[in-house]
Design an enzyme around this catalytic site. Sequence first.
Site, PDB file in Angstrom:
ATOM      1  N   HIS A 181     -76.667  25.732  -3.831  1.00 60.46           N
ATOM      2  CA  HIS A 181     -77.432  26.809  -3.193  1.00 60.46           C
ATOM      3  C   HIS A 181     -77.859  27.837  -4.217  1.00 60.46           C
ATOM      4  O   HIS A 181     -77.145  28.106  -5.181  1.00 60.46           O
ATOM      5  CB  HIS A 181     -76.625  27.469  -2.071  1.00 60.46           C
ATOM      6  CG  HIS A 181     -75.254  27.920  -2.469  1.00 60.46           C
ATOM      7  ND1 HIS A 181     -74.184  27.058  -2.557  1.00 60.46           N
ATOM      8  CD2 HIS A 181     -74.786  29.140  -2.808  1.00 60.46           C
ATOM      9  CE1 HIS A 181     -73.113  27.733  -2.931  1.00 60.46           C
ATOM     10  NE2 HIS A 181     -73.450  29.008  -3.100  1.00 60.46           N
TER      11      HIS A 181
ATOM     12  N   HIS B 210     -78.601  31.757  -4.500  1.00 56.54           N
ATOM     13  CA  HIS B 210     -78.550  33.081  -3.878  1.00 56.54           C
ATOM     14  C   HIS B 210     -79.807  33.836  -4.303  1.00 56.54           C
ATOM     15  O   HIS B 210     -80.148  33.868  -5.491  1.00 56.54           O
ATOM     16  CB  HIS B 210     -77.354  33.880  -4.398  1.00 56.54           C
ATOM     17  CG  HIS B 210     -76.014  33.353  -4.010  1.00 56.54           C
ATOM     18  ND1 HIS B 210     -75.281  33.847  -2.952  1.00 56.54           N
ATOM     19  CD2 HIS B 210     -75.250  32.379  -4.558  1.00 56.54           C
ATOM     20  CE1 HIS B 210     -74.127  33.219  -2.869  1.00 56.54           C
ATOM     21  NE2 HIS B 210     -74.076  32.312  -3.833  1.00 56.54           N
TER      22      HIS B 210
ATOM     23  N   ASP C  63     -77.097  35.337   3.965  1.00 55.22           N
ATOM     24  CA  ASP C  63     -75.670  35.231   3.660  1.00 55.22           C
ATOM     25  C   ASP C  63     -74.874  36.011   4.701  1.00 55.22           C
ATOM     26  O   ASP C  63     -75.243  37.117   5.086  1.00 55.22           O
ATOM     27  CB  ASP C  63     -75.387  35.785   2.247  1.00 55.22           C
ATOM     28  CG  ASP C  63     -74.042  35.324   1.722  1.00 55.22           C
ATOM     29  OD1 ASP C  63     -74.014  34.564   0.737  1.00 55.22           O
ATOM     30  OD2 ASP C  63     -73.002  35.714   2.305  1.00 55.22           O
ATOM     31  N   ILE C  64     -73.782  35.446   5.151  1.00 56.04           N
ATOM     32  CA  ILE C  64     -72.944  36.073   6.173  1.00 56.04           C
ATOM     33  C   ILE C  64     -72.243  37.314   5.620  1.00 56.04           C
ATOM     34  O   ILE C  64     -71.841  38.194   6.396  1.00 56.04           O
ATOM     35  CB  ILE C  64     -71.920  35.039   6.710  1.00 56.04           C
ATOM     36  CG1 ILE C  64     -71.450  35.410   8.094  1.00 56.04           C
ATOM     37  CG2 ILE C  64     -70.759  34.862   5.745  1.00 56.04           C
ATOM     38  CD1 ILE C  64     -70.699  34.286   8.796  1.00 56.04           C
TER      39      ILE C  64
ATOM     40  N   GLY D  10     -67.352  30.192 -10.193  1.00 52.17           N
ATOM     41  CA  GLY D  10     -67.095  30.980  -8.983  1.00 52.17           C
ATOM     42  C   GLY D  10     -67.683  30.389  -7.720  1.00 52.17           C
ATOM     43  O   GLY D  10     -67.768  31.063  -6.694  1.00 52.17           O
ATOM     44  N   GLN D  11     -68.097  29.116  -7.764  1.00 50.62           N
ATOM     45  CA  GLN D  11     -68.671  28.496  -6.566  1.00 50.62           C
ATOM     46  C   GLN D  11     -67.591  28.280  -5.510  1.00 50.62           C
ATOM     47  O   GLN D  11     -66.493  27.799  -5.825  1.00 50.62           O
ATOM     48  CB  GLN D  11     -69.321  27.158  -6.941  1.00 50.62           C
ATOM     49  CG  GLN D  11     -70.073  26.507  -5.784  1.00 50.62           C
ATOM     50  CD  GLN D  11     -70.803  25.236  -6.202  1.00 50.62           C
ATOM     51  OE1 GLN D  11     -70.735  24.809  -7.365  1.00 50.62           O
ATOM     52  NE2 GLN D  11     -71.497  24.631  -5.264  1.00 50.62           N
TER      53      GLN D  11
ATOM     54  N   ASN E 106     -74.081  29.897  -8.555  1.00 53.24           N
ATOM     55  CA  ASN E 106     -72.702  29.682  -8.972  1.00 53.24           C
ATOM     56  C   ASN E 106     -72.465  28.173  -9.051  1.00 53.24           C
ATOM     57  O   ASN E 106     -72.793  27.443  -8.110  1.00 53.24           O
ATOM     58  CB  ASN E 106     -71.743  30.327  -7.968  1.00 53.24           C
ATOM     59  CG  ASN E 106     -71.874  31.839  -7.956  1.00 53.24           C
ATOM     60  OD1 ASN E 106     -72.116  32.460  -8.993  1.00 53.24           O
ATOM     61  ND2 ASN E 106     -71.737  32.443  -6.792  1.00 53.24           N
TER      62      ASN E 106
HETATM   63  P1  5GP Z   1     -70.787  30.632  -3.566  1.00 50.85           P
HETATM   64  O1  5GP Z   1     -69.660  31.513  -4.000  1.00 50.85           O
HETATM   65  O2  5GP Z   1     -70.343  29.249  -3.215  1.00 50.85           O
HETATM   66  O3  5GP Z   1     -71.946  30.678  -4.528  1.00 50.85           O
HETATM   67  O4  5GP Z   1     -71.381  31.333  -2.273  1.00 50.85           O
HETATM   68  C1  5GP Z   1     -71.147  30.925  -0.985  1.00 50.85           C
HETATM   69  C2  5GP Z   1     -71.767  31.975  -0.098  1.00 50.85           C
HETATM   70  O5  5GP Z   1     -71.822  31.446   1.209  1.00 50.85           O
HETATM   71  C3  5GP Z   1     -70.977  33.276  -0.012  1.00 50.85           C
HETATM   72  O6  5GP Z   1     -71.815  34.357  -0.446  1.00 50.85           O
HETATM   73  C4  5GP Z   1     -70.616  33.399   1.468  1.00 50.85           C
HETATM   74  O7  5GP Z   1     -70.723  34.718   1.953  1.00 50.85           O
HETATM   75  C5  5GP Z   1     -71.615  32.468   2.126  1.00 50.85           C
HETATM   76  N1  5GP Z   1     -71.133  31.819   3.328  1.00 50.85           N
HETATM   77  C6  5GP Z   1     -69.965  31.133   3.466  1.00 50.85           C
HETATM   78  N2  5GP Z   1     -69.857  30.651   4.722  1.00 50.85           N
HETATM   79  C7  5GP Z   1     -71.005  31.008   5.372  1.00 50.85           C
HETATM   80  C8  5GP Z   1     -71.460  30.791   6.701  1.00 50.85           C
HETATM   81  O8  5GP Z   1     -70.828  30.167   7.538  1.00 50.85           O
HETATM   82  N3  5GP Z   1     -72.675  31.322   7.016  1.00 50.85           N
HETATM   83  C9  5GP Z   1     -73.426  32.029   6.116  1.00 50.85           C
HETATM   84  N4  5GP Z   1     -74.595  32.506   6.544  1.00 50.85           N
HETATM   85  N5  5GP Z   1     -73.007  32.246   4.855  1.00 50.85           N
HETATM   86  C10 5GP Z   1     -71.809  31.753   4.489  1.00 50.85           C
END
Ligand code: 5GP
Length: 115
Positions: A99, A101, A30-31, A92-93, A86
Site C-alpha cells: 500500500h 500512504h 486510513d482508519i 515498519g510495515q 513502509n
Molecule cells: P503500515 O504500517 O502497514 O504501512 O500501515 C497500515 C495502515 O493501515 C495503518 O496506518 C493503519 O492505521 C491502517 N489500517 C489498519 N487496519 C485498517 C482498517 O481496517 N481500515 C483502515 N481504513 N485502515 C486500516
Amino acid sequence: MSDCIFCKIARGEISSRKVYEDDELFAFHDINPVAPVHFMLIPRLHVASLMEADSGHTALLGRMLLLAPKLAKEQGLDNGFRIVINTGKGGGQEVFHLHIHIIGGGHIPPMVRRS
Ligand code: 5GP
Ligand code: ZN
C-alpha cells in the site's frame, strides 16, 4: 488472500471510506490518520510488500504512482503531499498487502531530522 484485511477491504467485505476504485486499484481513508488527509492506495492483487514485487508488476506500480497525485488533488492536496511505502518489518510495515500512504494537509514535518 482470503484472510488479508486489505484484500477484504478491496472486495468490500470490510467497510472503509472509499476514495477511488477501478478494476485494478482501490483507495480508502486510513482508519488512524496521521494528518488531515491520509488515505491508502492499494492494488486489488495481493502483493505482500514492495519486496515481493517484480517486473511483472511494473505497469501496476506505475499506475499507482501516476494515480496518487490525481487522487491527492481531488482530496484537496493542491500544494503537495507525502507518499510513504513502509516495506517489510524493518520498514515498519504492519499490514502485509502492498500500500501507498498518501498524506497531507496541515504541517508535514521533514521526513528525516538531523540534529
Ligand atoms: P503500515 O504500517 O502497514 O504501512 O500501515 C497500515 C495502515 O493501515 C495503518 O496506518 C493503519 O492505521 C491502517 N489500517 C489498519 N487496519 C485498517 C482498517 O481496517 N481500515 C483502515 N481504513 N485502515 C486500516
Ligand atoms: Zn491482500
